[in-house]
Design a protein around this motif. Structure first.
Motif, mmCIF file in Angstrom:
data_model
loop_
_atom_site.group_PDB
_atom_site.id
_atom_site.type_symbol
_atom_site.label_atom_id
_atom_site.label_comp_id
_atom_site.label_asym_id
_atom_site.label_seq_id
_atom_site.Cartn_x
_atom_site.Cartn_y
_atom_site.Cartn_z
ATOM 1 N N GLY A 47 -4.910 15.416 -12.743
ATOM 2 C CA GLY A 47 -4.228 14.954 -11.539
ATOM 3 C C GLY A 47 -3.720 13.536 -11.661
ATOM 4 O O GLY A 47 -2.785 13.132 -10.975
ATOM 5 N N LEU A 48 -4.306 12.766 -12.549
ATOM 6 C CA LEU A 48 -3.936 11.359 -12.741
ATOM 7 C C LEU A 48 -3.239 11.129 -14.075
ATOM 8 O O LEU A 48 -2.244 10.409 -14.136
ATOM 9 C CB LEU A 48 -5.202 10.494 -12.666
ATOM 10 C CG LEU A 48 -5.036 9.002 -12.926
ATOM 11 C CD1 LEU A 48 -4.167 8.371 -11.852
ATOM 12 C CD2 LEU A 48 -6.388 8.326 -12.985
ATOM 13 N N GLU A 80 -1.789 11.845 -3.547
ATOM 14 C CA GLU A 80 -1.596 12.847 -2.496
ATOM 15 C C GLU A 80 -0.585 13.854 -3.023
ATOM 16 O O GLU A 80 0.592 13.534 -3.154
ATOM 17 C CB GLU A 80 -1.093 12.188 -1.217
ATOM 18 C CG GLU A 80 -2.101 11.221 -0.611
ATOM 19 C CD GLU A 80 -1.553 10.426 0.555
ATOM 20 O OE1 GLU A 80 -0.320 10.327 0.711
ATOM 21 O OE2 GLU A 80 -2.377 9.891 1.323
ATOM 22 N N GLY A 81 -1.068 15.039 -3.340
ATOM 23 C CA GLY A 81 -0.189 16.051 -3.928
ATOM 24 C C GLY A 81 0.341 15.568 -5.260
ATOM 25 O O GLY A 81 -0.428 15.248 -6.165
ATOM 26 N N HIS A 82 1.668 15.484 -5.372
ATOM 27 C CA HIS A 82 2.309 15.060 -6.617
ATOM 28 C C HIS A 82 2.735 13.599 -6.565
ATOM 29 O O HIS A 82 3.591 13.179 -7.337
ATOM 30 C CB HIS A 82 3.515 15.955 -6.911
ATOM 31 C CG HIS A 82 3.134 17.383 -7.131
ATOM 32 N ND1 HIS A 82 2.528 17.816 -8.280
ATOM 33 C CD2 HIS A 82 3.230 18.470 -6.333
ATOM 34 C CE1 HIS A 82 2.293 19.108 -8.194
ATOM 35 N NE2 HIS A 82 2.712 19.536 -7.016
ATOM 36 N N PHE A 83 2.141 12.832 -5.663
ATOM 37 C CA PHE A 83 2.509 11.427 -5.491
ATOM 38 C C PHE A 83 1.331 10.506 -5.795
ATOM 39 O O PHE A 83 0.205 10.763 -5.372
ATOM 40 C CB PHE A 83 2.999 11.165 -4.064
ATOM 41 C CG PHE A 83 4.254 11.907 -3.731
ATOM 42 C CD1 PHE A 83 5.499 11.420 -4.110
ATOM 43 C CD2 PHE A 83 4.194 13.112 -3.051
ATOM 44 C CE1 PHE A 83 6.655 12.118 -3.818
ATOM 45 C CE2 PHE A 83 5.343 13.815 -2.746
ATOM 46 C CZ PHE A 83 6.585 13.318 -3.137
ATOM 47 N N PHE A 132 5.049 6.618 -6.879
ATOM 48 C CA PHE A 132 5.481 7.406 -8.022
ATOM 49 C C PHE A 132 5.403 8.893 -7.673
ATOM 50 O O PHE A 132 4.587 9.297 -6.850
ATOM 51 C CB PHE A 132 4.557 7.151 -9.225
ATOM 52 C CG PHE A 132 4.492 5.728 -9.685
ATOM 53 C CD1 PHE A 132 5.275 5.282 -10.727
ATOM 54 C CD2 PHE A 132 3.628 4.827 -9.078
ATOM 55 C CE1 PHE A 132 5.200 3.971 -11.162
ATOM 56 C CE2 PHE A 132 3.539 3.512 -9.510
ATOM 57 C CZ PHE A 132 4.330 3.091 -10.539
ATOM 58 N N VAL A 133 6.229 9.684 -8.350
ATOM 59 C CA VAL A 133 6.132 11.139 -8.274
ATOM 60 C C VAL A 133 5.874 11.653 -9.679
ATOM 61 O O VAL A 133 6.383 11.105 -10.664
ATOM 62 C CB VAL A 133 7.405 11.777 -7.661
ATOM 63 C CG1 VAL A 133 8.620 11.571 -8.549
ATOM 64 C CG2 VAL A 133 7.187 13.264 -7.386
#
Length: 144
Positions: free
Chosen positions: A29-30, A122-125, A138-139
């Motif tokens: 995720g990171l 948060e999600g893809h951000f 960032f996305v």
């Protein structure tokens, strides 16, 4: 002889278990490539045009990720440590030293990046922020 062989295999098994547990786990995720979409006075279009990004897919050593960044011209590098409590420490920021026509984004990013102290995903951000209200959003590059 039987006792020696049993002891030898026990030591090998213990060494294998220790070595496997010492390998740091990746955080998918990171640990990804992140495209900068919001920062200071720069428009999203300008950030996209410069292909502004940070890359957190580097090796993990002692809980720290070796990362890279690009803001349009020079290659940047840094070390980051993301804590489970939402704190981040960014250090060792450096860059190649090419002279480029448009250095405003790169200069501003370099001055503020290592001052970021908090992060949220948060999600893809991914959002990095400091205690003075400055933020970078960032996305994930692999998100459609």
């Amino acid at each position: 002889m039987k006792k020696i062989l049993t002891s030898f295999f026990a030591v090998l098994l213990l060494a294998a278990v220790v070595n496997c547990s010492a390998v740091p786990e990746k955080n998918p995720g990171l640990q990804r490539q992140w495209m900068l979409i919001s920062f200071d006075q720069f428009s999203k279009e300008e950030l996209i045009k410069n292909r502004a990004e940070i890359n957190l897919t580097g090796a993990i050593e002692k809980g720290k990720i070796r990362g890279g960044a690009h803001m349009g011209c020079n290659s940047m590098f840094f070390t980051s440590e993301f804590k489970s409590d939402g704190n981040v420490k960014i250090s060792g920021v450096g860059s190649t030293l090419k002279a480029c026509q448009n250095m405003e984004l790169e200069t501003a990013f370099g001055q503020k990046f290592d001052k970021m102290t908090n992060y949220t995903i948060e999600g893809h951000f991914l959002t990095l922020s400091d205690n003075n209200g400055n933020a970078m959003k960032f996305v994930a590059a692999d998100w459609d």
